[in-house]
Design an enzyme around this catalytic site. Structure first.
Site, PDB file in Angstrom:
ATOM      1  CG  ASP A 192      -1.595  -1.028   1.583  1.00  0.00           C
ATOM      2  OD1 ASP A 192      -1.495  -2.039   0.856  1.00  0.00           O
ATOM      3  OD2 ASP A 192      -2.199  -1.238   2.760  1.00  0.00           O
ATOM      4  CD1 TRP A 250       1.443  -3.627   8.686  1.00  0.00           C
ATOM      5  CD2 TRP A 250      -0.526  -4.322   9.526  1.00  0.00           C
ATOM      6  NE1 TRP A 250       1.544  -4.971   8.758  1.00  0.00           N
ATOM      7  CE2 TRP A 250       0.256  -5.429   9.400  1.00  0.00           C
ATOM      8  CE3 TRP A 250      -1.800  -4.309   9.933  1.00  0.00           C
ATOM      9  CZ2 TRP A 250      -0.131  -6.771   9.652  1.00  0.00           C
ATOM     10  CZ3 TRP A 250      -2.323  -5.664  10.280  1.00  0.00           C
ATOM     11  CH2 TRP A 250      -1.367  -6.897  10.070  1.00  0.00           C
ATOM     12  NE  ARG A 286      -6.315  -4.588   7.832  1.00  0.00           N
ATOM     13  CZ  ARG A 286      -7.081  -5.651   7.903  1.00  0.00           C
ATOM     14  NH1 ARG A 286      -7.557  -5.944   9.143  1.00  0.00           N
ATOM     15  NH2 ARG A 286      -7.624  -6.206   7.024  1.00  0.00           N
ATOM     16  CD  GLU A 321      -7.313  -4.979   4.093  1.00  0.00           C
ATOM     17  OE1 GLU A 321      -6.415  -5.730   4.655  1.00  0.00           O
ATOM     18  OE2 GLU A 321      -7.129  -5.303   2.714  1.00  0.00           O
ATOM     19  CG  ASP A 337      -8.807  -8.426   3.560  1.00  0.00           C
ATOM     20  OD1 ASP A 337      -8.138  -8.519   2.923  1.00  0.00           O
ATOM     21  OD2 ASP A 337      -8.792  -9.015   4.936  1.00  0.00           O
TER      22      ASP A 337
HETATM   23  N1  DQQ Z   1      -1.948  -3.482   3.889  1.00  0.00           N
HETATM   24  C1  DQQ Z   1      -1.672  -3.040   5.309  1.00  0.00           C
HETATM   25  C2  DQQ Z   1      -2.963  -2.946   6.175  1.00  0.00           C
HETATM   26  C3  DQQ Z   1      -3.811  -2.671   5.165  1.00  0.00           C
HETATM   27  C4  DQQ Z   1      -3.391  -3.630   3.983  1.00  0.00           C
HETATM   28  C5  DQQ Z   1      -0.636  -4.104   5.751  1.00  0.00           C
HETATM   29  C6  DQQ Z   1      -4.169  -3.564   2.904  1.00  0.00           C
HETATM   30  O1  DQQ Z   1      -2.871  -1.851   7.061  1.00  0.00           O
HETATM   31  O2  DQQ Z   1      -5.118  -2.859   5.732  1.00  0.00           O
HETATM   32  O3  DQQ Z   1       0.302  -4.294   5.016  1.00  0.00           O
HETATM   33  O4  DQQ Z   1      -3.392  -4.196   1.646  1.00  0.00           O
END
Ligand code: DQQ
Length: 650
Positions: free
Chosen positions: A132, A192, A256, A311, A344
């Site tokens: 990301d 993250w 998150r 996400e 997700d």
């Molecule tokens: N990638 C991060 C998370 C998010 C996810 C972890 C989305 O914070 O939800 O690498 O690809």
């Protein structure tokens, strides 16, 4: 009614090794963790070496391609075990077919073929895994991009930190040292995704998700150590972290990706965080004054049943009439608000346009049938975990997004890298349709255009395939207009045909008025080709529906890569020509139709149609329609990528 959030639901357990401290880069801690990883890495290296050797035996080098790029595929690669569901996020790698799938005989996955796949003008780090985009911002003359990065290998592996790069134009990049690492109990399992908020006095506030020593998702605060440094090299984590823990009723692993904050009418800051309740995707809303203490608002900003975990939520205003982007706090007459969630469950980014009530803290979609997660997507190909930011430099809203690999994990490990970022796109409301956004590559990408070849009014009869002599088709910017002759549009019978890109035979499924378009990354014999095309369906009352599609089913002779057909309907208004723009950058292809109403990002892994053997053709597979096409095709230069510090190790 507001509840101040309590942390009684989750009591963090700082351990000795990762107890809170002020600094971000604690090398002693890092090296201690590295020592404990050494055994795992050593074992993994041996395993990887065996895999690589096995692969070389099974796929002998075809040896007939000229090496034109200097990218070196590492001889020895370190494989670390990929992580996924157990850590609270889904597996990040494309895993089809299984690692041990039987490959075809004589399959030419040699260094030369793999080297060609690396991008020339899309952002990517020098090596390793990226996912990301995080905290994009413009500061003191520099665009900053942070990104999810695995410093140890080409998979979403044992730890994820924030990579960092800067650019003065969003195209040429300088790689900087990693900005934040996994050095505290509250982010030891991953630094993250997060977002930046720039306060009116210019201060930068960064909120990000940390995966704790117990794999609980918490939100943390960080800020630049030296605000006078335009490169923002050093970052400080707030000693009071975490600033938010999962509220009652929310699972520890479903909390998150905080957004950029915006101002409320009361002068507070408001932001949302993605989550889910059973199968309902939700966005929790928090107000804060100081980014250290937060109040959870009653209810959610928005929720959609059946969409699963949200996400990387994003929320921002767009102007109904203006040509500029809007700062995140902007509101008023003629403003709509866009809500975006990355699902997700299906790994796609969905958006909806709607109305935001800052007093109730609620947002409603204009069209409930096109709600978040069930309606429009930014992109109908490979495009995930996107994030926008307001670029005060050029008064525009810019969209970044992660484009993952769709080859096998073995290939990623051999290449030594995985994933790119999409070309940053400007985002505008589409005033003509009133129902979708327009996404367009930032204007700076045009600076990479080299020599142009023009094709005017090329007639493509039904069933024709016409080569376009443009030299190598590996790095291109193509703009094309297509006209269907009026006579055939009128003559063709109305049908009740229900078309979609995926289920109607792709580019070889013939209809009266399509498909027609371009074959890109095709070899001279068309044994490999990626058609990007339109299809028009004529329904009752003479109503025309146009689809924009990309067919990967013949994109590669290899079997261990994605071969899907992607696409969707694209609005075409009366009197408009059909237009497309395609950015071809080796294995990454971004296609935009009708000025960016419908977009498709492809990952393409040809084995023959590479380097000078990558060609472009026009095709018309319609049975009735004669097509007239006009095109401009530019060769594209390679963007500069510098490592800012000579001794930089990332
Ligand atoms: N990638 C991060 C998370 C998010 C996810 C972890 C989305 O914070 O939800 O690498 O690809």
């Amino acid at each position: 009614m507001e509840h101040p959030i309590t942390i009684s639901h989750y009591t963090p357990l700082p351990d000795g090794e990762h107890s809170p401290s002020l600094t971000t880069t604690n090398t002693a801690e890092q090296s201690s963790r590295r020592r404990s990883l050494t055994f795992v890495l050593l074992f993994s290296s041996i395993l990887a070496a065996c895999l690589v050797m096995g692969t070389m035996v099974l796929f002998p080098n075809s040896g007939n391609e000229a090496v034109e790029k200097s990218t070196v595929v590492p001889e020895e690669t370190v494989e670390v075990a990929p992580r996924g569901v157990a850590e609270g996020v889904s597996m990040k790698s494309f895993r089809r077919p299984a690692l041990n799938a039987e490959p075809p005989a004589n399959f030419p996955w040699n260094s030369n073929v793999l080297s060609w796949q690396r991008s020339s003008f899309h952002f990517q780090p020098n090596q390793n895994w990226m996912n990301d985009p995080n905290g994009p911002l413009f500061y003191k003359g520099w665009y900053h991009l942070f990104y999810q990065y695995n410093p140890d290998g080409a998979i979403w592996g044992n730890k994820i930190v924030w990579g960092h790069a800067v650019s003065s134009d969003l195209i040429h990049w300088k790689h900087l040292p990693v900005a934040m690492v996994t050095d505290h109990w509250y982010d030891v399992n991953g630094v993250w995704t997060g977002s930046a908020t720039i306060l009116p006095d210019g201060q930068i506030v960064m909120l990000y998700t940390g995966s704790t020593n117990e794999s609980v998702q918490v939100q943390n605060l960080a800020y630049p150590a030296d605000p006078s440094d335009p490169l923002l090299i050093e970052w400080v984590k707030y000693p009071g972290n975490p600033v938010l823990v999962p509220p009652p009723g929310i699972d520890f692993k479903d909390f998150r990706d905080p957004t950029t904050a915006w101002r409320t009418p009361e002068g507070k800051w408001r932001l949302i965080i993605g989550s889910k309740l059973n199968k309902t995707g939700i966005s929790l809303v928090y107000d804060t004054v100081d980014f250290k203490n937060f109040t959870l608002l009653d209810g959610v900003l928005h929720a959609v049943h059946g969409t699963g975990m949200w996400e990387c939520v994003d929320f921002y205003p767009v102007s109904k009439f203006g040509e500029n982007g809007l700062d995140t706090s902007f509101d008023g007459v003629g403003v709509k608000h866009v809500m975006k969630a990355s699902l997700d469950d299906d790994r796609n980014d969905y958006y909806a346009i709607g109305t935001y009530d800052p007093v109730s803290g609620k947002w409603v979609p204009d069209n409930p049938e096109l709600d978040v997660g069930i309606g429009l997507r930014y992109d109908y190909g490979i495009y995930y975990a996107s994030k926008t930011f307001y670029d005060s430099n050029k008064k525009r809203r810019v969209l970044w997004s992660w484009i993952k690999e769709t080859d096998s994990e073995i290939s990623d490990v051999r290449k030594g890298w995985a994933s790119v970022q999409g070309i940053p796109r400007t985002i505008l409301f589409d005033p003509k349709t009133g129902s979708n956004l327009l996404q367009w590559p930032v204007e700076e990408v045009n600076k990479l255009r080299l020599n142009k070849t023009v094709f005017e009014n090329v007639e493509i009869n039904t069933g024709a395939v016409l080569p376009l002599e443009i030299g190598s088709g590996s790095q291109l910017d193509i703009t094309a207009e297509f006209e269907v002759d009026k006579e055939s549009l009128e003559r063709v019978q109305e049908t009740n045909e229900v078309y979609d890109c995926k289920n109607n035979g792709g580019s070889s499924g013939r209809g009266a008025l399509g498909p027609f378009g371009l074959l890109i990354l095709a070899d001279k014999d068309l044994s490999e080709q990626t058609p990007v095309y339109f299809y028009i369906a004529k329904g009752s009352g003479g109503n025309l529906r146009t689809f924009f599609c990309a067919d990967h089913s013949r994109s590669s002779k290899a079997v261990d890569v994605d071969k899907e057909i992607y696409g969707s309907v694209v609005p075409v208004l009366r009197g408009e020509k059909l237009t497309m723009r395609i950015l071809v950058d080796h294995s990454i292809v971004e296609s935009f139709s009708q000025g960016g109403r419908t977009c498709i990002t492809s990952r393409v892994y040809p084995t023959k149609a590479i380097y000078n053997n990558a060609k472009v053709f026009l095709f018309n597979n319609a049975t009735e329609a004669r097509i007239i096409a006009s095109l401009n095709i530019w060769q594209m230069n390679t963007a500069q990528r510098q490592t800012h510090f000579a001794d930089l190790v990332i």
